[in-house]
Design an enzyme around this catalytic site. Structure first.
Site, PDB file in Angstrom:
ATOM      1  N   ARG A 128     -22.315   9.352  16.057  1.00  0.00           N
ATOM      2  CA  ARG A 128     -22.024   9.407  14.619  1.00  0.00           C
ATOM      3  C   ARG A 128     -20.644   8.793  14.363  1.00  0.00           C
ATOM      4  O   ARG A 128     -19.774   8.821  15.242  1.00  0.00           O
ATOM      5  CB  ARG A 128     -21.991  10.850  14.115  1.00  0.00           C
ATOM      6  CG  ARG A 128     -23.337  11.538  14.144  1.00  0.00           C
ATOM      7  CD  ARG A 128     -24.275  11.005  13.066  1.00  0.00           C
ATOM      8  NE  ARG A 128     -25.516  11.761  13.017  1.00  0.00           N
ATOM      9  CZ  ARG A 128     -26.603  11.505  13.738  1.00  0.00           C
ATOM     10  NH1 ARG A 128     -26.598  10.487  14.598  1.00  0.00           N
ATOM     11  NH2 ARG A 128     -27.681  12.246  13.616  1.00  0.00           N
ATOM     12  N   HIS A 165      -8.584   5.835   3.326  1.00  0.00           N
ATOM     13  CA  HIS A 165      -7.327   6.079   2.597  1.00  0.00           C
ATOM     14  C   HIS A 165      -6.845   7.518   2.684  1.00  0.00           C
ATOM     15  O   HIS A 165      -5.740   7.823   2.207  1.00  0.00           O
ATOM     16  CB  HIS A 165      -7.485   5.625   1.147  1.00  0.00           C
ATOM     17  CG  HIS A 165      -7.632   4.132   1.044  1.00  0.00           C
ATOM     18  ND1 HIS A 165      -8.819   3.495   1.294  1.00  0.00           N
ATOM     19  CD2 HIS A 165      -6.723   3.167   0.789  1.00  0.00           C
ATOM     20  CE1 HIS A 165      -8.652   2.191   1.173  1.00  0.00           C
ATOM     21  NE2 HIS A 165      -7.381   1.954   0.861  1.00  0.00           N
ATOM     22  N   ASP A 214       0.875   1.707   9.113  1.00  0.00           N
ATOM     23  CA  ASP A 214       0.513   0.872  10.274  1.00  0.00           C
ATOM     24  C   ASP A 214       1.615   0.852  11.346  1.00  0.00           C
ATOM     25  O   ASP A 214       1.350   0.487  12.494  1.00  0.00           O
ATOM     26  CB  ASP A 214       0.243  -0.567   9.821  1.00  0.00           C
ATOM     27  CG  ASP A 214      -0.792  -0.637   8.708  1.00  0.00           C
ATOM     28  OD1 ASP A 214      -1.642   0.262   8.626  1.00  0.00           O
ATOM     29  OD2 ASP A 214      -0.740  -1.599   7.911  1.00  0.00           O
ATOM     30  N   GLY A 230       0.828  -1.213   0.000  1.00  0.00           N
ATOM     31  CA  GLY A 230       0.000   0.000   0.000  1.00  0.00           C
ATOM     32  C   GLY A 230       0.858   1.257   0.000  1.00  0.00           C
ATOM     33  O   GLY A 230       1.928   1.282   0.600  1.00  0.00           O
TER      34      GLY A 230
HETATM   35  O1  F6P Z   1      -1.273  -1.611   5.351  1.00  0.00           O
HETATM   36  C1  F6P Z   1      -1.743  -0.348   5.053  1.00  0.00           C
HETATM   37  C2  F6P Z   1      -3.242  -0.322   4.994  1.00  0.00           C
HETATM   38  O2  F6P Z   1      -3.653   1.008   4.730  1.00  0.00           O
HETATM   39  C3  F6P Z   1      -3.959  -0.877   6.230  1.00  0.00           C
HETATM   40  O3  F6P Z   1      -3.958   0.037   7.299  1.00  0.00           O
HETATM   41  C4  F6P Z   1      -5.313  -1.176   5.648  1.00  0.00           C
HETATM   42  O4  F6P Z   1      -5.957  -2.214   6.375  1.00  0.00           O
HETATM   43  C5  F6P Z   1      -4.994  -1.646   4.256  1.00  0.00           C
HETATM   44  O5  F6P Z   1      -3.719  -1.133   3.936  1.00  0.00           O
HETATM   45  C6  F6P Z   1      -5.968  -1.197   3.200  1.00  0.00           C
HETATM   46  O6  F6P Z   1      -5.595  -1.747   1.990  1.00  0.00           O
HETATM   47  P1  F6P Z   1      -6.199  -1.348   0.585  1.00  0.00           P
HETATM   48  O7  F6P Z   1      -5.462  -0.154   0.085  1.00  0.00           O
HETATM   49  O8  F6P Z   1      -5.953  -2.541  -0.266  1.00  0.00           O
HETATM   50  O9  F6P Z   1      -7.649  -1.042   0.798  1.00  0.00           O
END
Ligand code: F6P
Length: 360
Positions: free
Chosen positions: A278, A284, A142, A14
């Site tokens: 809420r 992202h 993370d 990612g």
């Molecule tokens: O490992 C980074 C991360 O943003 C995690 O925090 C999250 O669970 C995952 O990647 C989301 O992945 P994707 O971009 O495939 O939705």
């Protein structure tokens, strides 16, 4: 000047803020100090799998303005493990040799892989199988890579989540609501605990520490009794339900995705406490955008250090940050253990010391 080398660089897994700043630092050091050639490999290992291999020749002018740019100019993917690569017909095929051949076809002396623990494990296996000289740089919002105190992208993600809490304070107070912020972090609660403390959350829930709805509601009631008409809750995406159930779904590519714990909590909290609740799912937004000054600093330090390791002929190592210094360790050591929040850590003690409900 050292002998002229030809090195590759790729970003894998990612994306996060600070990847371009690493690429810039690698190019500045490799070309500016050593006079080497730097090839930027497209879309993680997939560029090496393509024929001809897909790459861009990197030059100082091409990367000069990248310090503040989010994302990665090389592209990346967090799908397609080359040892079990999903083909169009659904078959999983071992395509590792194609990547190794791609590395040798390009005549690379070494490669810098920027990735999290999963990417580093794959890259190391490829390097060992195919005689590739590998140095890695840890990146992931993370912050779950062991040994290094920080991975690139984490600080920016914490800043973003903290800013979200800062904004939620005002709207929560105006409407006397409980606001729940769901943040990323995979199976580790580093983003939630850091942003939760920095953003003044009243409840922080992380996967490492169990909680009860009743105790969350007690905390909310206690605040009401103190005349505080609103509360902020931050929760990591991997936190389970009170009964221990994982909240995730499988996407069309067969990959498991977290998401939904915030809404689960909202339903349970409003039923138990009567509070209007809420949910904000930050998603992202934590990965995109301009890197924080700390991420730019670390990216610059890691990029320079990775090139220096290659200059010294030290391979199979990950650069990292410890005790205010860049250091390096064998990649094997860095990926041996998944780094979660230690329930005995300073941050856990700090949160509890501030009266934040962090679970039981
Ligand atoms: O490992 C980074 C991360 O943003 C995690 O925090 C999250 O669970 C995952 O990647 C989301 O992945 P994707 O971009 O495939 O939705």
């Amino acid at each position: 000047m050292d002998e002229t080398k030809r090195i590759g660089i790729l970003t894998s897994g990612g994306d996060c803020a600070g990847l371009n700043a690493i690429i810039r630092a690698v190019v500045f050091r490799a070309i500016g100090s050593y006079g080497w050639k730097v090839l930027g490999i497209s879309r993680a290992t997939q560029g090496l799998m393509s024929r001809p291999p897909e790459f861009v020749t990197l030059e100082i002018e091409k990367v000069d303005r990248l310090l503040t740019a989010g994302g990665t100019m090389l592209g990346t993917t967090n799908k397609g493990n080359p040892f079990a690569f999903p083909m169009a017909n659904g078959e999983l095929v071992d395509r590792s040799q194609e990547i190794i051949d791609g590395y040798h076809l390009l005549g690379l002396d070494a490669i810098i892989g920027i990735g999290g623990d999963g990417s580093m494990a794959i890259l190391r296996r490829l390097a060992q199988q195919g005689g590739m000289n590998l140095v890695t740089i840890p990146k992931t919002i993370d912050n779950d890579v062991d040994i290094t105190e920080c991975s690139i992208g984490f600080d920016t993600a914490v800043n973003t989540a903290t800013e979200a809490l800062d904004r939620l304070h005002f709207t929560a107070a105006s409407h006397s609501r409980v606001m729940i912020l769901e943040v990323m972090g995979r199976d580790a609660g580093h983003i939630a605990i850091s942003a939760g403390i920095a953003g003044g959350a009243d409840v922080i829930l992380i996967p490492e520490i169990p909680y009860t709805i009743a105790n969350i509601c007690d905390k909310l009631r206690e605040r009401q009794e103190q005349g505080k008409n609103y509360s902020l809750v931050i929760v990591s995406e991997a936190v389970r339900t009170e009964e221990g159930e994982k909240i995730s779904s499988t996407d069309p590519f067969g990959q498991s995705r977290y998401g939904g714990i915030g809404q689960y909590l909202a339903n349970r909290i409003s039923t138990c406490s009567g509070a209007e609740t809420r949910v904000t799912v930050l998603g992202h937004i934590q990965r995109g955008g301009t890197p924080s000054p700390l991420d730019r600093l670390l990216a610059s330090a890691f990029g320079v250090a990775a090139v220096d390791l290659i200059a010294e002929g030290k391979y199979d190592r990950m650069v990292g940050w410890r005790d205010r210094q860049v250091m390096s360790v064998p990649i094997e050591q860095a990926i041996a253990r998944y780094c979660v929040v230690d329930p005995g850590s300073t941050l856990v003690k700090t949160a509890r010391g501030l009266g934040i409900y962090l679970g039981d």
